[in-house]
Scaffold this motif. Structure first.
Motif, PDB file in Angstrom:
ATOM      1  N   LYS A 289     -12.692  -4.833   8.172  1.00 35.64           N
ATOM      2  CA  LYS A 289     -12.137  -6.039   8.790  1.00 35.64           C
ATOM      3  C   LYS A 289     -11.474  -6.860   7.700  1.00 35.64           C
ATOM      4  O   LYS A 289     -12.044  -7.095   6.647  1.00 35.64           O
ATOM      5  CB  LYS A 289     -13.253  -6.855   9.455  1.00 35.64           C
ATOM      6  N   VAL A 290     -10.224  -7.258   7.990  1.00 38.42           N
ATOM      7  CA  VAL A 290      -9.478  -8.074   7.032  1.00 38.42           C
ATOM      8  C   VAL A 290      -9.084  -9.365   7.740  1.00 38.42           C
ATOM      9  O   VAL A 290      -8.347  -9.322   8.734  1.00 38.42           O
ATOM     10  CB  VAL A 290      -8.194  -7.340   6.563  1.00 38.42           C
ATOM     11  N   GLN A 291      -9.565 -10.459   7.261  1.00 42.47           N
ATOM     12  CA  GLN A 291      -9.290 -11.779   7.863  1.00 42.47           C
ATOM     13  C   GLN A 291      -9.537 -11.771   9.371  1.00 42.47           C
ATOM     14  O   GLN A 291      -8.785 -12.358  10.149  1.00 42.47           O
ATOM     15  CB  GLN A 291      -7.856 -12.206   7.568  1.00 42.47           C
ATOM     16  N   GLY A 292     -10.566 -11.030   9.794  1.00 40.67           N
ATOM     17  CA  GLY A 292     -10.911 -10.986  11.216  1.00 40.67           C
ATOM     18  C   GLY A 292     -10.204  -9.880  11.984  1.00 40.67           C
ATOM     19  O   GLY A 292     -10.555  -9.611  13.130  1.00 40.67           O
ATOM     20  N   TYR A 293      -9.215  -9.230  11.369  1.00 46.06           N
ATOM     21  CA  TYR A 293      -8.508  -8.142  12.049  1.00 46.06           C
ATOM     22  C   TYR A 293      -9.120  -6.805  11.650  1.00 46.06           C
ATOM     23  O   TYR A 293      -9.432  -6.597  10.478  1.00 46.06           O
ATOM     24  CB  TYR A 293      -7.020  -8.126  11.658  1.00 46.06           C
TER      25      TYR A 293
ATOM     26  N   ILE B 224      -4.441   0.386   3.134  1.00 46.73           N
ATOM     27  CA  ILE B 224      -5.064  -0.326   4.259  1.00 46.73           C
ATOM     28  C   ILE B 224      -4.017  -0.460   5.349  1.00 46.73           C
ATOM     29  O   ILE B 224      -2.883  -0.871   5.089  1.00 46.73           O
ATOM     30  CB  ILE B 224      -5.580  -1.724   3.831  1.00 46.73           C
ATOM     31  N   GLU B 225      -4.392  -0.092   6.570  1.00 49.33           N
ATOM     32  CA  GLU B 225      -3.493  -0.251   7.715  1.00 49.33           C
ATOM     33  C   GLU B 225      -4.136  -1.221   8.694  1.00 49.33           C
ATOM     34  O   GLU B 225      -5.300  -1.049   9.069  1.00 49.33           O
ATOM     35  CB  GLU B 225      -3.269   1.084   8.419  1.00 49.33           C
ATOM     36  N   VAL B 226      -3.376  -2.228   9.086  1.00 52.37           N
ATOM     37  CA  VAL B 226      -3.890  -3.226  10.032  1.00 52.37           C
ATOM     38  C   VAL B 226      -2.897  -3.354  11.191  1.00 52.37           C
ATOM     39  O   VAL B 226      -1.737  -3.705  10.973  1.00 52.37           O
ATOM     40  CB  VAL B 226      -4.073  -4.604   9.352  1.00 52.37           C
ATOM     41  N   PRO B 227      -3.333  -3.047  12.424  1.00 56.74           N
ATOM     42  CA  PRO B 227      -2.429  -3.261  13.555  1.00 56.74           C
ATOM     43  C   PRO B 227      -2.523  -4.706  14.056  1.00 56.74           C
ATOM     44  O   PRO B 227      -3.619  -5.221  14.246  1.00 56.74           O
ATOM     45  CB  PRO B 227      -2.964  -2.298  14.612  1.00 56.74           C
ATOM     46  N   LEU B 228      -1.366  -5.330  14.214  1.00 57.03           N
ATOM     47  CA  LEU B 228      -1.334  -6.692  14.770  1.00 57.03           C
ATOM     48  C   LEU B 228      -0.505  -6.619  16.042  1.00 57.03           C
ATOM     49  O   LEU B 228       0.718  -6.610  15.967  1.00 57.03           O
ATOM     50  CB  LEU B 228      -0.663  -7.674  13.805  1.00 57.03           C
TER      51      LEU B 228
ATOM     52  N   THR C 190      -9.439   0.294  -6.831  1.00 61.69           N
ATOM     53  CA  THR C 190     -10.782   0.474  -6.263  1.00 61.69           C
ATOM     54  C   THR C 190     -10.793  -0.199  -4.894  1.00 61.69           C
ATOM     55  O   THR C 190      -9.910  -1.020  -4.601  1.00 61.69           O
ATOM     56  CB  THR C 190     -11.848  -0.219  -7.132  1.00 61.69           C
ATOM     57  N   ASP C 191     -11.803   0.137  -4.077  1.00 66.67           N
ATOM     58  CA  ASP C 191     -11.818  -0.479  -2.750  1.00 66.67           C
ATOM     59  C   ASP C 191     -12.068  -1.983  -2.830  1.00 66.67           C
ATOM     60  O   ASP C 191     -11.549  -2.753  -2.029  1.00 66.67           O
ATOM     61  CB  ASP C 191     -12.788   0.236  -1.798  1.00 66.67           C
ATOM     62  N   THR C 192     -12.830  -2.423  -3.814  1.00 70.70           N
ATOM     63  CA  THR C 192     -13.077  -3.868  -3.979  1.00 70.70           C
ATOM     64  C   THR C 192     -11.766  -4.578  -4.296  1.00 70.70           C
ATOM     65  O   THR C 192     -11.460  -5.628  -3.722  1.00 70.70           O
ATOM     66  CB  THR C 192     -14.084  -4.114  -5.128  1.00 70.70           C
ATOM     67  N   GLU C 193     -10.997  -3.979  -5.183  1.00 67.71           N
ATOM     68  CA  GLU C 193      -9.737  -4.626  -5.596  1.00 67.71           C
ATOM     69  C   GLU C 193      -8.754  -4.705  -4.437  1.00 67.71           C
ATOM     70  O   GLU C 193      -8.155  -5.751  -4.176  1.00 67.71           O
ATOM     71  CB  GLU C 193      -9.110  -3.856  -6.762  1.00 67.71           C
ATOM     72  N   ILE C 194      -8.593  -3.607  -3.695  1.00 67.32           N
ATOM     73  CA  ILE C 194      -7.610  -3.632  -2.604  1.00 67.32           C
ATOM     74  C   ILE C 194      -8.036  -4.634  -1.525  1.00 67.32           C
ATOM     75  O   ILE C 194      -7.208  -5.344  -0.949  1.00 67.32           O
ATOM     76  CB  ILE C 194      -7.342  -2.224  -2.009  1.00 67.32           C
ATOM     77  N   LEU C 195      -9.347  -4.716  -1.287  1.00 67.74           N
ATOM     78  CA  LEU C 195      -9.808  -5.682  -0.272  1.00 67.74           C
ATOM     79  C   LEU C 195      -9.546  -7.121  -0.726  1.00 67.74           C
ATOM     80  O   LEU C 195      -9.157  -7.976   0.084  1.00 67.74           O
ATOM     81  CB  LEU C 195     -11.288  -5.462   0.042  1.00 67.74           C
ATOM     82  N   ASN C 196      -9.743  -7.378  -2.007  1.00 67.95           N
ATOM     83  CA  ASN C 196      -9.450  -8.720  -2.530  1.00 67.95           C
ATOM     84  C   ASN C 196      -7.964  -9.039  -2.424  1.00 67.95           C
ATOM     85  O   ASN C 196      -7.582 -10.133  -2.027  1.00 67.95           O
ATOM     86  CB  ASN C 196      -9.875  -8.831  -4.003  1.00 67.95           C
ATOM     87  N   LEU C 197      -7.137  -8.064  -2.762  1.00 67.54           N
ATOM     88  CA  LEU C 197      -5.689  -8.302  -2.768  1.00 67.54           C
ATOM     89  C   LEU C 197      -5.123  -8.453  -1.357  1.00 67.54           C
ATOM     90  O   LEU C 197      -4.259  -9.305  -1.119  1.00 67.54           O
ATOM     91  CB  LEU C 197      -4.970  -7.172  -3.506  1.00 67.54           C
ATOM     92  N   VAL C 198      -5.616  -7.617  -0.438  1.00 67.74           N
ATOM     93  CA  VAL C 198      -5.072  -7.690   0.921  1.00 67.74           C
ATOM     94  C   VAL C 198      -5.431  -9.030   1.576  1.00 67.74           C
ATOM     95  O   VAL C 198      -4.732  -9.511   2.473  1.00 67.74           O
ATOM     96  CB  VAL C 198      -5.527  -6.475   1.778  1.00 67.74           C
ATOM     97  N   ASN C 199      -6.489  -9.627   1.096  1.00 67.40           N
ATOM     98  CA  ASN C 199      -6.865 -10.939   1.640  1.00 67.40           C
ATOM     99  C   ASN C 199      -5.924 -12.053   1.213  1.00 67.40           C
ATOM    100  O   ASN C 199      -5.997 -13.161   1.742  1.00 67.40           O
ATOM    101  CB  ASN C 199      -8.314 -11.270   1.257  1.00 67.40           C
ATOM    102  N   THR C 200      -5.039 -11.770   0.254  1.00 67.95           N
ATOM    103  CA  THR C 200      -4.054 -12.791  -0.137  1.00 67.95           C
ATOM    104  C   THR C 200      -2.802 -12.731   0.755  1.00 67.95           C
ATOM    105  O   THR C 200      -1.927 -13.576   0.648  1.00 67.95           O
ATOM    106  CB  THR C 200      -3.622 -12.607  -1.614  1.00 67.95           C
ATOM    107  N   VAL C 201      -2.744 -11.699   1.609  1.00 73.68           N
ATOM    108  CA  VAL C 201      -1.596 -11.570   2.525  1.00 73.68           C
ATOM    109  C   VAL C 201      -1.899 -12.395   3.795  1.00 73.68           C
ATOM    110  O   VAL C 201      -2.917 -12.156   4.442  1.00 73.68           O
ATOM    111  CB  VAL C 201      -1.358 -10.079   2.903  1.00 73.68           C
ATOM    112  N   PRO C 202      -1.049 -13.352   4.133  1.00 68.70           N
ATOM    113  CA  PRO C 202      -1.357 -14.228   5.287  1.00 68.70           C
ATOM    114  C   PRO C 202      -1.098 -13.526   6.630  1.00 68.70           C
ATOM    115  O   PRO C 202      -0.059 -13.716   7.257  1.00 68.70           O
ATOM    116  CB  PRO C 202      -0.401 -15.403   5.082  1.00 68.70           C
TER     117      PRO C 202
END
Lengths: 204, 267
Positions: free
Chosen positions: A144-148, A166-170, A183-195
């Motif tokens: 889950k990324v920002q609730g998605y 990471i693929e997120v359907p909106l 690493t998975d930690t890094e990508i999760l941190n970075l993707v959270n900077t995308v609004p």
């Protein structure tokens, strides 16, 4: 800082050019419709829709992060493509040095595709418990990324390092975020900077 | 002896079972008839008085199949036939919405404008078609203009001509590059258009006012002529109960193909 300002300036100028084209198409549509030239008016509206997709794409680029951790944006690689009628806007941005990537360095990219044909299979993966559990492996899992809801995948590249996606359907839009040598930690941190919420609002 | 007793017992049990089932069915029919009489006396349709019975008795003539045991709908006039979207209004709305950065609103307004335009164009086209062809009159009840908003990709314009009996010509003009491409596939694939040599040809290439077309015959559906129209449109004529291929070709050649092309914005 100077780079970011230049980027903002370039985006603003191109958006203004697209807005001008949009107005021209709308004016032509109005004139042709008044003259009873329906197929010409139709073509003008179709063009206006494509211009609109381009304007929206530029707006999305404006709100994307200008930096991903230490990776700077590649302004020359920014692009927005419109295919009104089938696929909608296709927005792309990359970060980091492509040459460095080839020698085992790091690079990230975001691509946003409206009306993506991959949406239905991704949604099936995310929303069908059986399918989701079968495909949850050490190479792929639901997140889950920002609730998605989204899918995180990793693969080993030719230089032996691990790349992440990471693929997120909106709704009908697919956002894909990729980073190499990570690493998975890094990508999760970075993707959270995308609004994501703001992007969804612009593209819905 | 033992075998005989066992067989007799089995027969008796079977007869009893049938009788029990028959008895239950008889009681159920009786119950339904009573319910029907009560409903008639009260002036209420039977299917509203006992929907459970109706659901459990298919073939009784009681129509309650669509509501899963709930009351059947007996009211409502359906949806209103709204006019097509106003093109000018939607163009203005799109412009205003873009000015305030409401891009969703702008896109919606443009899609509406496009739908309005396509419907208007389709209606114009149908009106421009002849009132009579080959002694068949245009059946206005079968006129259809359908738009899917997505940029000229699935506009369908359809009308039909009929003698009021069993002879009919249905004309469909579609704008879809995918379908139009399929006709091209036939033109470019000799295997699909050549006769197999057994005097039983089902399809062949023809020309309609100089345009490449295909004609095919099926014993159940009759003759069909498919013609590519410009870059992305296609016309099909479905001719039912036409006696000969010649009559079909004469009939389709009476249509103003250049006029249709011009209206559709094709070259």
């Amino acid at each position: 800082m100077k780079k970011i300002l230049t980027l903002m300036l370039v985006i603003s100028i191109t958006a203004a050019v697209n807005a001008q084209d949009f107005k021209t198409d709308i004016a032509s549509a109005r004139t042709n419709y008044a003259a009873g030239k329906l197929s010409d008016a139709h073509f003008n509206i179709e063009q206006a829709m494509q211009e609109l997709d381009l304007i929206v794409g530029k707006e999305v680029l404006k709100i994307l992060p200008a930096k991903m951790d230490t990776l700077n944006v590649n302004t020359t690689d920014d692009h927005v493509m419109s295919n009104s009628g089938f696929l909608g806007a296709n927005i792309h941005r990359s970060y980091g040095n492509m040459m460095a990537y080839r020698t085992g360095g790091k690079m990230a990219e975001i691509s946003i595709v409206t009306n993506s044909p991959l949406i239905s299979s991704l949604n099936a993966f995310l929303n069908t418990p059986l399918l989701g559990s079968m495909m949850n492996t050490d190479k792929s899992k639901s997140i889950k990324v920002q609730g998605y809801k989204g899918r995180l995948e990793n693969s080993t590249n030719t230089t032996g390092q691990t790349d992440y996606t990471i693929e997120v359907p909106l709704s009908n839009t697919l956002i894909t975020f990729k980073i190499t040598n990570s690493t998975d930690t890094e990508i999760l941190n970075l993707v959270n900077t995308v609004p994501l919420q703001q992007i969804a609002k612009l593209l819905q | 002896m033992k075998k005989f007793i066992f067989s007799a017992a089995a027969c008796i049990a079977f007869v009893c079972l049938i009788q029990t089932q028959g008895h239950a069915q008889f009681l159920k029919k009786l119950k339904d008839k009573v319910a029907q009489k009560i409903a008639d006396a009260a002036g209420v349709p039977a299917n509203t008085t006992n929907s459970t019975t109706a659901n459990s008795q298919p073939g009784t003539g009681i129509n309650n199949s669509s509501n899963n045991g709930g009351p059947a709908n007996t009211m409502g006039g359906g949806l209103k036939n709204t006019p097509p979207p106003d093109v000018n209004q939607n163009i203005n709305d799109a412009e205003k919405a873009t000015g305030t950065a409401d891009y969703n609103g702008a896109r919606y307004a443009l899609q509406q404008a496009m739908t309005g335009l396509e419907i208007e164009l389709g209606r114009q086209l149908i009106q421009s078609l002849p009132a009579t062809v080959d002694g068949l009159n245009k059946d206005t009840a079968k006129n259809l203009v359908q738009s899917t908003q997505y940029g000229w990709s699935n506009l369908i314009i359809q009308t039909a001509y009929s003698d009021g009996k069993n002879k009919q010509l249905k004309m469909t003009i579609g704008n879809n590059p995918v379908y139009a491409g399929i006709v091209n596939m036939y033109f470019n694939n000799a295997a699909m258009v050549q006769s197999s040599g057994d005097n039983n040809q089902k399809m062949k290439q023809v020309r309609v006012k100089g345009n490449q077309a295909l004609i095919q015959f099926d014993a159940n559906t009759g003759y069909q002529v498919l013609m590519q129209l410009g870059q992305s449109s296609m016309i099909t004529w479905d001719c039912v109960n036409f006696p000969t291929e010649d009559e079909v070709m004469t009939t389709v050649n009476t249509f103003d193909i250049d006029g249709i092309k011009k209206t559709m914005g094709e070259q």
